[in-house]
Write an enzyme that holds these catalytic residues in place. Sequence first.
Site, PDB file in Angstrom:
ATOM      1  N   CYS A  73       0.863  -1.179   0.000  1.00  0.00           N
ATOM      2  CA  CYS A  73       0.000   0.000   0.000  1.00  0.00           C
ATOM      3  C   CYS A  73       0.899   1.228   0.000  1.00  0.00           C
ATOM      4  O   CYS A  73       1.643   1.454   0.951  1.00  0.00           O
ATOM      5  CB  CYS A  73      -0.913   0.003   1.217  1.00  0.00           C
ATOM      6  SG  CYS A  73      -1.923   1.507   1.351  1.00  0.00           S
ATOM      7  N   HIS A 164      -3.264  -4.159 -10.974  1.00  0.00           N
ATOM      8  CA  HIS A 164      -4.045  -2.978 -11.326  1.00  0.00           C
ATOM      9  C   HIS A 164      -4.509  -3.064 -12.767  1.00  0.00           C
ATOM     10  O   HIS A 164      -3.798  -3.579 -13.638  1.00  0.00           O
ATOM     11  CB  HIS A 164      -3.215  -1.699 -11.152  1.00  0.00           C
ATOM     12  CG  HIS A 164      -2.875  -1.396  -9.732  1.00  0.00           C
ATOM     13  ND1 HIS A 164      -3.696  -0.650  -8.912  1.00  0.00           N
ATOM     14  CD2 HIS A 164      -1.811  -1.750  -8.974  1.00  0.00           C
ATOM     15  CE1 HIS A 164      -3.136  -0.550  -7.715  1.00  0.00           C
ATOM     16  NE2 HIS A 164      -1.994  -1.226  -7.726  1.00  0.00           N
ATOM     17  N   GLU A 213     -10.714  -0.488  -5.015  1.00  0.00           N
ATOM     18  CA  GLU A 213      -9.691  -1.396  -4.519  1.00  0.00           C
ATOM     19  C   GLU A 213     -10.301  -2.736  -4.118  1.00  0.00           C
ATOM     20  O   GLU A 213     -11.331  -2.782  -3.438  1.00  0.00           O
ATOM     21  CB  GLU A 213      -8.973  -0.785  -3.307  1.00  0.00           C
ATOM     22  CG  GLU A 213      -8.091   0.403  -3.650  1.00  0.00           C
ATOM     23  CD  GLU A 213      -7.087   0.695  -2.560  1.00  0.00           C
ATOM     24  OE1 GLU A 213      -6.311  -0.216  -2.214  1.00  0.00           O
ATOM     25  OE2 GLU A 213      -7.077   1.828  -2.051  1.00  0.00           O
ATOM     26  N   CYS A 222      -5.011   5.736  -3.521  1.00  0.00           N
ATOM     27  CA  CYS A 222      -4.288   4.469  -3.646  1.00  0.00           C
ATOM     28  C   CYS A 222      -2.929   4.791  -4.234  1.00  0.00           C
ATOM     29  O   CYS A 222      -2.834   5.194  -5.409  1.00  0.00           O
ATOM     30  CB  CYS A 222      -5.060   3.498  -4.536  1.00  0.00           C
ATOM     31  SG  CYS A 222      -4.186   1.928  -4.831  1.00  0.00           S
ATOM     32  N   GLY A 225      -1.890   2.478  -6.964  1.00  0.00           N
ATOM     33  CA  GLY A 225      -2.754   2.785  -8.096  1.00  0.00           C
ATOM     34  C   GLY A 225      -2.286   4.018  -8.848  1.00  0.00           C
ATOM     35  O   GLY A 225      -2.309   4.054 -10.091  1.00  0.00           O
TER      36      GLY A 225
END
Length: 280
Positions: A73, A164, A213, A222, A225
């Site tokens: 993360c 992703h 997510e 994110c 992301g």
Amino acid sequence: MILNFTKMHGIGNDYVYIDAVNQTVENREQLAVSMSDRHFGIGGDGIILICPSEVADFRMEMYNADGSQGKMCGNGIRCFSRFVYEKGLTDKTEIDVETLAGIKHVVMTEDNGKITSITVNMGAPVFECPKIPVLFDGEEMIGQPITIGGMNFKATCVSMGNPHCVVYVDDVDNFPLEDIGPRFEINPLFPDRVNTEFVRKLPDGSLQMRVWERGSAETWACGTGACAVLASSVRNGVIDGRQAIVHLRGGDLDIRWDEESGDIFMTGGADFVFDGQIEV
């Protein structure tokens, strides 16, 4: 047992942080579900534990709001780093953090004992389909047509330690994310489920995104992301150069894809919300 915790957020991507160096933390999956509940718990996108490591300064262990374990993360590791510095677990402003997506190097900018900015080497983006994973008949899935929920997209798939799928839309703000996001997440094309970014290039060259997510639904930010969006935008020729400001619902991140090393660097802030104790 009483457990000490700290609520933090990285541009709105909020987690409950727990010092597992000096505390025993049991039933971590169940704890993530109960603590993340925004009505009956503390509230957050999940929990992140600060753990000892044999190969780095610390190990980051994260769980999504549904109890599933995440590999990495980006917003979380910035908060993690500020936590260990300002809570006195380290006096170093450069640390290595072990994650399930590898060891990440973090550089913190400090002013009078407070961390003001954090840059994380997020590693190189991975486009090979089997490594993401995505079940696409090709080595890479770059700008390929896909139909989800009756809507047609051109999708680019990339891993930043977690999977992703980046798609470009005309109107990010009014996009039906709550309908389409879950359809991407559980689509058979993605055997490990997927995080999906819905993106628009703005006139100034920056990028606006919203994210669905896996395991947490829509979040306000994110970090991985945003890195995936930058990498996708470079590969698809959406932007000029290899650096852009990415606007997320909770704030902005500065993302740079270094041509020499191949790594992506993410710079942003991290904020404390409150400390507390909970009986578990």
